[in-house]
Design an enzyme around this catalytic site. Sequence first.
Site, PDB file in Angstrom:
ATOM      1  CD  GLU A  70      -2.949   1.174   2.250  1.00 62.54           C
ATOM      2  OE1 GLU A  70      -3.822   2.051   2.205  1.00 62.54           O
ATOM      3  OE2 GLU A  70      -2.914   0.283   3.117  1.00 62.54           O
ATOM      4  CB  ALA A  71       3.959   2.169   1.807  1.00 63.02           C
TER       5      ALA A  71
END
Length: 155
Positions: A70-71
Site C-alpha cells: 500500500e505504501a
Amino acid sequence: MNAASKHSPGLAPELAEHELWKITLGELDEKMGVKIVEESVERVVATMPVEGNRQSLGLLHGGASLAVGEAVGSWAAVIHASTLGKTAVGVDVSATHHRSAREGLITITATPIHLGGTLTTHEVLITNDAGQRLCTLRITNLLMKRKHQPATPTP
C-alpha cells in the site's frame, strides 16, 4: 530540484510545470526496513527484508506485505498527482497472496494501470530474491487538491 524534476522524460509538456514529489519514508516504513530503489511516474520500486517482518510461524507476515504494498502504490499515486499539482489518498486496496517467504529480501514494484486526473489505479507486485511472485496488490487512489499547510509557529 531533485533528480525527478520538472523535466522528467515521459511527462507531457503541460505536466512538466510541477515539481515531482520525492518519497519520504514514514515511521512504519523505517521500522520495516524499506529502501527506495526507483521512483518515477512510470514505476516505483522498493525493497524490504523478510527478517523483522515475519509472523509467529516464521513466514513473511501478510499484513507486512499489505502495508509495504500500500505504501509503494500510494507513493506512485502521489508522484503522479504531483504532476497535476495535487495529492493522492487511498480509497481501495486488495491483495492476493501467492506464496510465502521465510528469508531474504523482497522487491515491491508499483506500475500504473490507470493515471487519471481524479483517480489512479496501480498494480503492485511483491517478489522474492528468485523473482517469484509472492503477492499481487491493486490500489486505487483519489487525486485531490492539496490543502494549504499552515506555517510552523515560531517561538
